[in-house]
Design an enzyme around this catalytic site. Structure first.
Site, PDB file in Angstrom:
ATOM      1  N   HIS A  12       0.809  -1.226   0.000  1.00  0.00           N
ATOM      2  CA  HIS A  12       0.000   0.000   0.000  1.00  0.00           C
ATOM      3  C   HIS A  12       0.842   1.274   0.000  1.00  0.00           C
ATOM      4  CE1 HIS A  12       0.177  -0.411   4.582  1.00  0.00           C
ATOM      5  NE2 HIS A  12       0.475   0.861   4.441  1.00  0.00           N
ATOM      6  N   GLU A  72      -3.979   3.521   1.476  1.00  0.00           N
ATOM      7  CA  GLU A  72      -4.295   3.746   2.892  1.00  0.00           C
ATOM      8  C   GLU A  72      -4.466   5.236   3.128  1.00  0.00           C
ATOM      9  OE1 GLU A  72      -2.367   3.344   7.402  1.00  0.00           O
ATOM     10  OE2 GLU A  72      -1.228   2.641   5.668  1.00  0.00           O
ATOM     11  N   HIS A 100       2.771  11.296  -7.152  1.00  0.00           N
ATOM     12  CA  HIS A 100       1.372  10.964  -7.426  1.00  0.00           C
ATOM     13  C   HIS A 100       1.148   9.469  -7.277  1.00  0.00           C
ATOM     14  CE1 HIS A 100       3.455  10.616 -11.423  1.00  0.00           C
ATOM     15  NE2 HIS A 100       2.814   9.444 -11.428  1.00  0.00           N
ATOM     16  N   GLU A 146      -2.666  10.458 -11.386  1.00  0.00           N
ATOM     17  CA  GLU A 146      -2.411  10.339 -12.818  1.00  0.00           C
ATOM     18  C   GLU A 146      -3.372   9.322 -13.422  1.00  0.00           C
ATOM     19  OE1 GLU A 146       1.265   9.578 -15.964  1.00  0.00           O
ATOM     20  OE2 GLU A 146       1.439   8.806 -13.912  1.00  0.00           O
TER      21      GLU A 146
END
Length: 318
Positions: A12, A72, A100, A146
């Site tokens: 994550h 998360e 990003h 993105e």
């Protein structure tokens, strides 16, 4: 038991958010599902874990630690009512670092139209700038998301979020050579793709864990766009010659991005291996109250959380 990096997953990416209600609404609009939620009232924060679930997803309905590409969201109580609270998105000076997250979509034109019609802002629309094949939407905290194409064949005129992939997380690095070596040799990732942009003065390096993704389709325009859980390292030419740290890690004030997390096959064995490689620790397993997580510092000071993949070795009830 030894640890096998081929079984690791880039589990994550953690972002701090001001108002979880608004953030969850945005990411669920992009098709992500909430798959886990923890409240820590004594410490005054909550964690929300989101991922692409369902029959069209790569991950299916796996345990939240047995996945690539979970998002998360961390909420510290009270920030939603604090007019002075905001996060840094990692793209503004002097706090550049995290860049990003990226979502690969079935139909980028239709996906962007849907986001724009819902009233969400863009950092860069498809029709703007030199690169007409990517766009950047902005989430409620100003983090960049993105949007890239999953594949290059005709997909009609509509978009279906159940076909989306949480493809990669981008961070800027001071030295490409140092960071690529670290993520390959220490974290066990594979360098999958290098994109040189000599005219613009930067290179992109995409790394990941092939063992937990489907085989690459080499006839695809961008084979790794079908994957989830990639790490994109952005190196701007010349930064390796600068003195001292170049980028903000998101955890020193002002805060924003928190960390990436790698889920491992055997947490104790993995941490023993990291110890043998002389990593810089932010938190060893034995430090503090939480004895089920560790944090390593990468060459730029970004935090890498290390957790047990509970599907491979059950150690908790979560």
């Amino acid at each position: 038991m030894a640890t096998e990096t081929s079984k690791y997953k880039l589990n994550h990416t953690m972002l701090r958010v001001k108002d979880p209600k608004r953030s969850l609404e945005f990411y669920k609009f992009l098709g992500l599902n909430q798959i886990q939620h923890f409240d820590f009232p004594e410490n005054k924060f909550s964690l929300y874990f989101l991922a692409y679930n369902g029959p069209n997803s790569l991950q299916g309905d796996r345990h939240f630690t047995d996945r690539n590409a979970v998002l998360e969201l961390t909420h510290n109580y009270g920030t939603e009512n604090d007019p002075n609270y905001s996060v840094v998105n990692g793209n503004t000076e002097p706090h550049r670092g995290f860049g990003h997250i990226a979502i690969s979509v079935d139909n980028i034109e239709a996906a962007c139209k849907r986001i724009e019609e819902a009233g969400y802002p863009f950092q860069k629309k498809l029709t703007e700038g030199r690169m007409r094949n990517i766009a950047f939407a902005k989430d409620p905290d100003g983090y960049w998301v993105e949007l890239i194409r999953r594949h290059n064949h005709d997909v009609g005129t509509t978009t279906d979020t159940s076909n989306y992939r949480l493809n990669h997380t981008m961070i800027r690095v001071k030295s490409a050579e140092t960071s690529v070596k670290f993520y390959q040799e220490v974290m066990g990732m594979t360098l999958l793709k290098v994109k040189e942009n000599k005219d613009a003065g930067f290179n992109l390096y995409f790394l990941g864990y092939p063992g937990s993704n489907p085989p690459l389709k080499n006839d695809a325009e961008n084979p790794v766009a079908e994957w989830e859980g990639l790490l994109e390292l952005t190196w701007n030419y010349g930064t390796e010659k600068q003195e001292g740290p170049v980028y903000h890690n998101g955890n020193t004030e002002p805060q924003g991005f928190g960390h990436i997390c790698v889920a491992v096959d055997d947490l104790n064995a993995a941490c023993s291996r990291f110890e043998s490689l002389n990593v810089d620790w932010k938190k060893r397993l034995t430090d503090g109250r939480m004895r089920n997580i560790a944090f390593i510092l990468d060459p730029d000071g970004y935090w890498i959380e290390v957790v047990q993949n509970e599907a491979l070795k059950r150690t908790s009830n979560v």
